[in-house]
Design a protein around this motif. Structure first.
Motif, mmCIF file in Angstrom:
data_model
loop_
_atom_site.group_PDB
_atom_site.id
_atom_site.type_symbol
_atom_site.label_atom_id
_atom_site.label_comp_id
_atom_site.label_asym_id
_atom_site.label_seq_id
_atom_site.Cartn_x
_atom_site.Cartn_y
_atom_site.Cartn_z
ATOM 1 N N VAL A 61 4.420 -0.575 4.759
ATOM 2 C CA VAL A 61 5.521 -0.073 3.924
ATOM 3 C C VAL A 61 6.436 -1.226 3.507
ATOM 4 O O VAL A 61 6.457 -2.276 4.152
ATOM 5 C CB VAL A 61 6.366 0.989 4.674
ATOM 6 C CG1 VAL A 61 5.571 2.252 4.867
ATOM 7 C CG2 VAL A 61 6.863 0.449 6.008
ATOM 8 N N CYS A 62 7.151 -1.020 2.410
ATOM 9 C CA CYS A 62 8.090 -2.028 1.913
ATOM 10 C C CYS A 62 9.174 -1.302 1.119
ATOM 11 O O CYS A 62 9.080 -0.095 0.895
ATOM 12 C CB CYS A 62 7.365 -3.057 1.051
ATOM 13 S SG CYS A 62 6.956 -2.447 -0.595
ATOM 14 N N CYS B 218 3.191 -1.807 -5.370
ATOM 15 C CA CYS B 218 3.733 -2.854 -4.504
ATOM 16 C C CYS B 218 2.550 -3.546 -3.843
ATOM 17 O O CYS B 218 1.408 -3.136 -4.031
ATOM 18 C CB CYS B 218 4.673 -2.259 -3.448
ATOM 19 S SG CYS B 218 3.867 -1.075 -2.344
ATOM 20 N N CYS C 70 1.882 -3.778 -0.634
ATOM 21 C CA CYS C 70 1.522 -3.280 0.701
ATOM 22 C C CYS C 70 0.028 -3.013 0.778
ATOM 23 O O CYS C 70 -0.604 -2.668 -0.212
ATOM 24 C CB CYS C 70 2.241 -1.975 0.990
ATOM 25 S SG CYS C 70 3.970 -2.177 1.356
ATOM 26 N N LYS D 172 -1.387 -1.304 -2.728
ATOM 27 C CA LYS D 172 -0.920 -0.020 -3.261
ATOM 28 C C LYS D 172 -0.723 -0.088 -4.778
ATOM 29 O O LYS D 172 -0.941 -1.118 -5.399
ATOM 30 C CB LYS D 172 0.386 0.370 -2.557
ATOM 31 C CG LYS D 172 0.213 0.734 -1.076
ATOM 32 C CD LYS D 172 1.498 1.323 -0.512
ATOM 33 C CE LYS D 172 1.313 1.699 0.972
ATOM 34 N NZ LYS D 172 2.541 2.306 1.540
ATOM 35 N N CYS E 148 7.698 1.071 -1.849
ATOM 36 C CA CYS E 148 7.058 2.355 -1.564
ATOM 37 C C CYS E 148 7.937 3.246 -0.678
ATOM 38 O O CYS E 148 7.651 4.428 -0.512
ATOM 39 C CB CYS E 148 5.647 2.181 -1.013
ATOM 40 S SG CYS E 148 5.501 1.119 0.410
HETATM 41 ZN ZN ZN Z 1 5.024 -1.039 -0.368
#
Ligand code: ZN
Ligand code: ADP
Ligand code: MG
Length: 513
Positions: free
Chosen positions: A46-47, A32, A34, A29, A50
């Motif tokens: 996801v993390c 990040c 991900c 992304k 984000c």
């Molecule tokens: Zn993320």
């Protein structure tokens, strides 16, 4: 409702596009690490970054910056070395942070342009033809690009309980954050297009370039490329821009064209009545071919833009820009020029061959075959017309994969050139190649399709047709030369479609004199 033609007589449309392109070829992304893959099971990529958790810090994706600089160089933009990311206030649930990271007034790429060639404009799409007009009625026009900037995409919302997933009437919405934070380019043009066709061509050309760069799959169907079409009208001969409306999230070239065409007619009717056009965002519904209002537009003040304090400003080096420049592939326009120069193709053929990297690669593989040089024009026709038709008729047909190889394509047009089969038979053989996975020569043999060119065999058929139709022969000799088509038809019928049309035509003319 007023026709497009009438609307465009008095009013000149002014069109500007905002095009969004997802950088689908990137692994991660925008800010990040991900996975950049939003088709996976919902909410798996996801993390904290984000999802906008407190304290999570973004870190820009260098590859995304390479990609946008590459795009800027390919679209004649100036590359801005000193830019920064901004926060754009954004009160929708599809951005968990409540802001979107995007660029401010200064973007990585600014002041670019694309030159478009428009094939002879449709009669109802009046243009005050600019400078260069070609022999074939085509013209070229220069469209300014205001900027291209980089931002993060929002999550995907699915509205439940309403009609067709639309927000009206929905009882609740569910959110998939896999797309939140994925890298997205936005290109904004100057308001310099004047027909729906020019807008469509701009989008097509942008897609051709981005595909050649290999940074996005540019799928209009899957939404990795989409556009907003802004349009206003002004009285022909005047300068001042009128009030615009914006068609949001258009997902096909046809819808962009048709949506703008409808909007032009709608606005012309309003203006003709002496009323004023409301500045608003509208939705184009292809099933009714109408646009309907979505919302009146936010003003810039609603976004409360300010530099993102978590991200340092950029200072791109000349070395970095040169490194990216060295990665530029041959672009569609350069390819088309080379095809015209090296192989004598027409501008139309050349342009159509470079539209799609798959066709381009296949065509170039064909041209590496023995004897392909002298078959370049029929090869171009095969790829532009017949293969395109095949793609529409045969499910799962993908050029460059499966039975239709460059060798077979060259040998197929070679057989037409040698008058072994007719142009009409060529398409049948093409279909057999895909169906049976055999060489064209084998197919022609096995299906008994070889064209009859032998003059004595053809002569016998011509003589019989002439003998069977004395009244038509008399009429022909009396001046009804249009009957030649009838005689051709009769001969072809007798020959089960396998007569060589050129030889037959010549024989008929001779014998009918
Ligand atoms: Zn993320
Ligand atoms: P907004 O702030 O409403 O998004 P912008 O100035 O950013 O407007 O422009 C968005 C797009 O609309 C650009 O492509 C621009 O060329 C186009 N545009 C701006 N004004 C007009 C107008 N009066 N008529 C048609 N298009 C316009
Ligand atoms: Mg806008």
């Amino acid at each position: 409702m007023i026709s497009l033609e009438d609307a465009m007589k008095e009013w000149e449309p002014v069109i500007g596009l905002e095009c969004h392109i997802e950088l689908t070829s990137l692994d991660s992304k925008m800010f990040c690490s991900c996975k950049n893959e939003h088709g996976d099971a919902p909410n798996t990529n996801v993390c904290p970054v984000c999802l906008g958790m407190p304290g999570a810090l973004p870190s820009p994706n260098k590859e995304a910056i390479k990609d946008i600089v590459l795009t800027g160089l390919a679209t004649n933009c100036d590359i801005e070395k000193h830019t920064m990311f901004y926060r754009k206030g954004y009160m929708y649930p599809d951005m968990a942070k409540n802001f979107q990271i995007t660029q401010g007034p200064k973007a990585f790429c600014m002041r670019g342009h694309l030159d478009l060639t428009i094939d002879a404009p449709a009669a109802n799409e009046r243009v005050d033809i600019p400078e260069a007009q070609g022999k074939d009625g085509s013209y070229t026009t220069h469209i300014g690009i205001h900027l291209i900037h980089l931002e993060e995409d929002a999550a995907k919302m699915v509205h439940v309980g309403g009609r067709e997933g639309r927000i009206e009437g929905a009882t609740h919405s569910i959110i998939d954050y896999n797309r939140a934070g994925t890298p997205l380019m936005e290109l904004v043009t100057e308001p310099e297009m004047h027909t729906p066709e020019e807008a469509r061509r701009f989008m097509e050309k942008l897609r051709e370039i981005v595909l050649a760069l290999g940074i996005s799959d540019c799928s209009m169907e899957n939404g990795s490329m989409r556009a907003d079409g802004n349009v206003s009208l002004r009285r022909r001969g005047t300068e001042k821009l009128g009030t615009k409306t914006e068609l949001k999230n258009i997902n096909s070239f046809k819808n962009l064209h048709d949506g703008l065409a409808f909007e032009i007619r709608r606005q012309a009717e309003i203006l003709n009545e002496g009323a004023t056009v409301l500045q608003e965002t509208r939705h184009y519904d292809p099933s009714t071919k109408h646009t309907i209002p979505m919302r009146t537009k936010e003003t810039a003040a609603d976004y409360r833009m300010f530099p993102d304090p978590d991200l340092a400003p950029f200072d791109l080096s000349d070395e970095f820009i040169d490194e990216v420049r060295a990665m530029l592939p041959e672009l569609p326009d350069q390819k088309a020029e080379r095809y015209q120069k090296d192989w004598g193709l027409s501008s139309y053929d050349a342009r159509n061959l470079v539209k799609d990297p798959t066709i381009t690669a296949f065509f170039e593989a064909c041209m590496k075959q023995k004897d392909a040089q002298k078959l370049v024009k029929p090869l171009a026709n095969l790829l532009i017309n017949d293969v395109a038709q095949l793609g529409n008729e045969v499910e799962d047909f993908t050029l460059g994969e499966g039975p239709l190889t460059p060798e077979r394509a060259v040998s197929l047009v070679g057989m037409v050139d040698a008058q072994d089969i007719s142009t009409k038979q060529m398409y049948e053989v093409l279909k057999f190649i895909v169906d049976e996975d055999k060489d064209p020569a084998t197919i022609v043999k096995e299906h008994g399709m070889k064209q009859v060119s032998d003059t004595s065999a053809l002569g016998a058929v011509v003589d019989k047709v002439i003998a069977d139709n004395p009244d038509k022969v008399a009429a022909y000799k009396g001046g009804k030369t249009g009957l030649l088509g009838f005689f051709m038809g009769q001969c072809m019928k007798a020959l089960k479609g396998q007569g060589n049309p050129r030889a037959l035509n010549e024989l008929l003319r001779q014998k009918l004199q």
